[in-house]
Design an enzyme around this catalytic site. Structure first.
Site, mmCIF file in Angstrom:
data_model
loop_
_atom_site.group_PDB
_atom_site.id
_atom_site.type_symbol
_atom_site.label_atom_id
_atom_site.label_comp_id
_atom_site.label_asym_id
_atom_site.label_seq_id
_atom_site.Cartn_x
_atom_site.Cartn_y
_atom_site.Cartn_z
ATOM 1 N N ASN A 154 0.881 -1.910 0.310
ATOM 2 C CA ASN A 154 -0.131 -3.026 0.392
ATOM 3 C C ASN A 154 -1.460 -2.601 -0.248
ATOM 4 O OD1 ASN A 154 -0.937 -2.181 2.669
ATOM 5 N ND2 ASN A 154 -2.208 -3.525 3.363
ATOM 6 N N GLU A 252 -1.719 5.203 11.036
ATOM 7 C CA GLU A 252 -2.195 4.554 10.899
ATOM 8 C C GLU A 252 -1.506 3.136 10.932
ATOM 9 O OE1 GLU A 252 -5.970 4.604 10.948
ATOM 10 O OE2 GLU A 252 -6.013 6.797 10.095
ATOM 11 N N CYS A 286 -3.675 -4.588 6.402
ATOM 12 C CA CYS A 286 -3.575 -4.404 7.439
ATOM 13 C C CYS A 286 -5.295 -4.753 8.639
ATOM 14 C CB CYS A 286 -3.621 -2.925 8.022
ATOM 15 S SG CYS A 286 -4.658 -1.965 7.642
ATOM 16 N N GLU A 464 -8.838 8.018 11.004
ATOM 17 C CA GLU A 464 -9.020 9.176 9.087
ATOM 18 C C GLU A 464 -10.290 8.580 9.339
ATOM 19 O OE1 GLU A 464 -6.115 9.047 6.521
ATOM 20 O OE2 GLU A 464 -4.657 9.732 9.020
HETATM 21 P P1 NAD Z 1 6.895 0.370 6.696
HETATM 22 O O1 NAD Z 1 6.260 1.526 7.917
HETATM 23 O O2 NAD Z 1 8.119 -0.563 6.943
HETATM 24 O O3 NAD Z 1 7.122 1.828 5.800
HETATM 25 C C1 NAD Z 1 6.186 2.823 5.115
HETATM 26 C C2 NAD Z 1 6.627 4.293 4.810
HETATM 27 O O4 NAD Z 1 6.842 4.725 5.413
HETATM 28 C C3 NAD Z 1 7.320 3.890 3.677
HETATM 29 O O5 NAD Z 1 6.963 4.694 2.548
HETATM 30 C C4 NAD Z 1 8.541 3.639 4.043
HETATM 31 O O6 NAD Z 1 9.254 4.267 2.704
HETATM 32 C C5 NAD Z 1 7.930 5.113 4.979
HETATM 33 N N1 NAD Z 1 8.850 5.065 5.812
HETATM 34 C C6 NAD Z 1 10.371 3.886 6.951
HETATM 35 N N2 NAD Z 1 11.036 4.128 7.308
HETATM 36 C C7 NAD Z 1 10.700 6.017 7.545
HETATM 37 C C8 NAD Z 1 10.857 7.037 8.961
HETATM 38 N N3 NAD Z 1 11.879 6.515 9.437
HETATM 39 N N4 NAD Z 1 9.988 8.193 8.939
HETATM 40 C C9 NAD Z 1 9.265 8.201 7.941
HETATM 41 N N5 NAD Z 1 8.873 7.439 6.753
HETATM 42 C C10 NAD Z 1 9.180 6.145 6.431
HETATM 43 O O7 NAD Z 1 5.638 -0.246 6.140
HETATM 44 P P2 NAD Z 1 5.267 -0.911 4.950
HETATM 45 O O8 NAD Z 1 5.761 -2.161 4.950
HETATM 46 O O9 NAD Z 1 5.272 -0.425 4.128
HETATM 47 O O10 NAD Z 1 3.737 -2.063 5.764
HETATM 48 C C11 NAD Z 1 3.476 -2.295 5.745
HETATM 49 C C12 NAD Z 1 2.684 -2.139 7.149
HETATM 50 O O11 NAD Z 1 1.912 -0.978 6.962
HETATM 51 C C13 NAD Z 1 2.316 -3.088 7.590
HETATM 52 O O12 NAD Z 1 2.402 -2.844 9.866
HETATM 53 C C14 NAD Z 1 0.856 -2.489 7.892
HETATM 54 O O13 NAD Z 1 0.070 -3.270 8.759
HETATM 55 C C15 NAD Z 1 0.657 -1.216 7.940
HETATM 56 N N6 NAD Z 1 -0.449 -1.013 7.339
HETATM 57 C C16 NAD Z 1 -1.065 0.343 8.197
HETATM 58 C C17 NAD Z 1 -2.312 0.387 7.461
HETATM 59 C C18 NAD Z 1 -3.507 0.790 8.860
HETATM 60 O O14 NAD Z 1 -4.365 1.126 7.869
HETATM 61 N N7 NAD Z 1 -3.418 0.888 10.124
HETATM 62 C C19 NAD Z 1 -2.663 0.099 6.681
HETATM 63 C C20 NAD Z 1 -2.119 -0.451 5.783
HETATM 64 C C21 NAD Z 1 -0.563 -1.116 5.929
#
Ligand code: NAD
Length: 484
Positions: A154, A252, A286, A464
């Site tokens: 995002n 996060e 998020c 962080e």
């Molecule tokens: P996601 O969890 O699907 O993927 C995030 C990252 O993790 C990607 O690079 C993905 O390839 C990797 N990944 C997937 N499976 C993995 C595994 N088993 N081991 C290690 N890495 C793995 O999330 P998304 O769909 O890319 O992003 C959306 C989510 O991120 C939403 O839930 C949003 O709230 C959250 N988000 C949180 C914050 C925060 O600061 N709290 C900020 C931005 C987005």
């Protein structure tokens, strides 16, 4: 390869762009049009091994530099990124479907600012000492070692730079694994890092998906810390994999954030602020306030003004400067968002506006959802408590301060929130009663890079931001010198 695939990405390992070991690739699509425009390598364990090895080899030399020297490198990266400001914004807008104005103001701006900010903060660090009658203690902040930095789609470069800058600034070397859906600006950062001549192996990058590249990276015995931003379900897997080896871990994760609107708010500013908080980046931040709780006495007034303001947003070409809302990240995500809207109807909700895909002319192949406002749902319904992560906001009314706090705290998440009132005493009281990591009063996403950032409950572990990032990306060692 398809004609429209114009760019083939490569991993960046040990200071060189390298081919991955396997034969599998993944297409990168423009969310706004559905057109394929690049492809990335689907890296596997061998590629992760090579990147971790390069990072381990570089760590002792890099870790032995002074903080000032490393801050100098962060400044060089910031300067070079800044000279690519327009390219960052254009790539980010194309890769994510977000409006170009947002990609400039938020993504490009913050990516440069992150390197500059941490350079300054690292330079300001002074050694802490603790005097005793007969001894002096001093604290040495040592690098942790090699970090795995995993980021979502995002805010691609915004979040990657937020991790890379403090991680290398504190003397660690890193392996980045950006989202496979939005790899373009991570590649740009590697080109910048290569261009400024950062010592080889300090920053490495493997492209690929979660199971092929992310999972072996987290599990790798050569990784000492994991900084992960992404969904809560993935965070659970990352935590389970990192914990047995006692890797330092920052998570996060997802959120379902409340905006609490009191009757004594400044209605005009509140409506504008709550619309922004609900729909910025198509609701794919998020921190977005996707459940809006409104005091009963002003509920009707607020609902009318809110829906009117939502309907005035301009949806369309992300490359157009006047666009407010762009496309959703993928077809799968659009389906997920649509399924929650269908669920809202099953759960007894009323769609006040939106609720269906909207396909701007010329963008029929893209992933478009009209900004959607839903009323009449129970606060504990699935639609009102689960993270949708799209342009969907639910409205609820409350009678008392206590009820507002109870509804706000009634989800598994605890990332952020906002409170809208002209009574600052109430603003502080309600904020402090909310189970979240961050609350804004009469504003939203008003970011000071020095403050702690992170969530409670299922929104994450650790903080962080500012000195919290420096703390996470280092190990504090105490040395006690006994006086004669
Ligand atoms: P996601 O969890 O699907 O993927 C995030 C990252 O993790 C990607 O690079 C993905 O390839 C990797 N990944 C997937 N499976 C993995 C595994 N088993 N081991 C290690 N890495 C793995 O999330 P998304 O769909 O890319 O992003 C959306 C989510 O991120 C939403 O839930 C949003 O709230 C959250 N988000 C949180 C914050 C925060 O600061 N709290 C900020 C931005 C987005």
């Amino acid at each position: 390869m398809d004609e429209e695939v114009t760019q083939t990405l490569r991993n960046y390992v040990g200071g060189s762009f390298v081919e991955h070991g396997g034969t599998e690739w993944m297409d990168v699509f423009e969310p706004a049009t559905g057109v394929r425009f690049a492809r990335l390598p689907l890296s596997g364990s061998h590629d992760v091994d090579a990147a971790v090895e390069a990072a381990r080899a570089a760590q002792p030399g890099w870790g032995s530099l002074s903080m000032g020297d490393r801050a100098g490198w962060l400044d060089k990266i910031a300067d070079s990124l800044e000279s690519s400001f327009d390219e960052i914004a254009e790539l980010e807008s194309r890769d994510t479907g977000k409006p170009i104005s947002l990609a400039r103001a938020v993504d490009a701006n913050r990516s440069v600012a992150n390197f500059r900010f941490f350079a300054g903060l690292i330079r300001e660090q002074e050694q802490e000492t603790f005097e005793m009658d007969d001894a002096t203690n001093y604290v040495v902040n040592r690098p942790v070692g090699v970090g795995a930095l995993i980021t979502p789609w995002n805010l691609p470069l915004y979040l990657l730079s937020w991790k890379v800058a403090p991680a290398i600034g504190m003397g660690n070397t890193v392996v980045c694994k950006p989202s496979e859906l939005t790899p373009m600006t991570a590649d740009l950062l590697m080109r910048v890092i290569d261009g400024v001549g950062l010592p080889a192996g300090v920053v490495n990058l493997v492209h690929g998906d979660g199971s092929g590249a992310g999972s072996p990276l987290v599990a790798h015995p050569g990784i000492d810390l994991v900084s992960f931003t992404g969904g809560t379900a993935t965070g659970e897997k990352v935590a389970a994999s990192a914990a047995p080896a006692f890797k330092k871990l920052s998570l996060e994760l997802g959120g379902k954030n409340s905006s609490i609107v009191f009757a004594d708010c400044d209605m005009e500013k509140t409506v504008a602020g709550v619309v922004r908080s609900g729909f910025l980046n198509q609701g794919q931040v998020c921190l977005c306030g996707s459940r809006v709780l409104v005091e009963e006495s002003v509920y009707s007034e607020f609902e009318g003004a809110f829906v009117e303001a939502v309907e005035q947003m301009r949806i369309g070409d992300p490359a157009d400067d006047s666009t407010d809302l762009g496309a959703l990240i993928s077809k799968e995500h659009l389906q997920k968002v649509q399924s929650y809207i269908d669920l809202a109807i099953e759960e007894g909700g009323t769609i006040l506006t939106g609720g269906t895909p909207c396909l701007p002319s010329g963008f029929e192949g893209g992933n478009w959802m009209a900004p959607t406002v839903i009323a009449g749902l129970a606060p504990e319904s699935r639609c009102s408590t689960e993270e949708i992560f799209g342009p969907v906001v639910t409205l609820h009314s409350f009678k008392s301060e206590e009820e507002a706090v109870e509804i706000a705290n009634g989800t598994r998440y605890g990332l952020a929130g906002s409170v809208w009132t002209t009574d600052m005493g109430k603003g502080k009281r309600v904020s402090e009663a909310m189970e979240t990591g961050m609350v804004w009063v009469n504003t939203w996403l008003h970011r000071d890079l020095r403050v702690p950032f992170g969530g409670v409950k299922d929104s994450g572990v650790g903080r962080e931001g500012g000195r919290w990032s420096l703390g996470f990306f280092s190990e504090a060692m105490n040395v006690c010198l006994k006086h004669d």
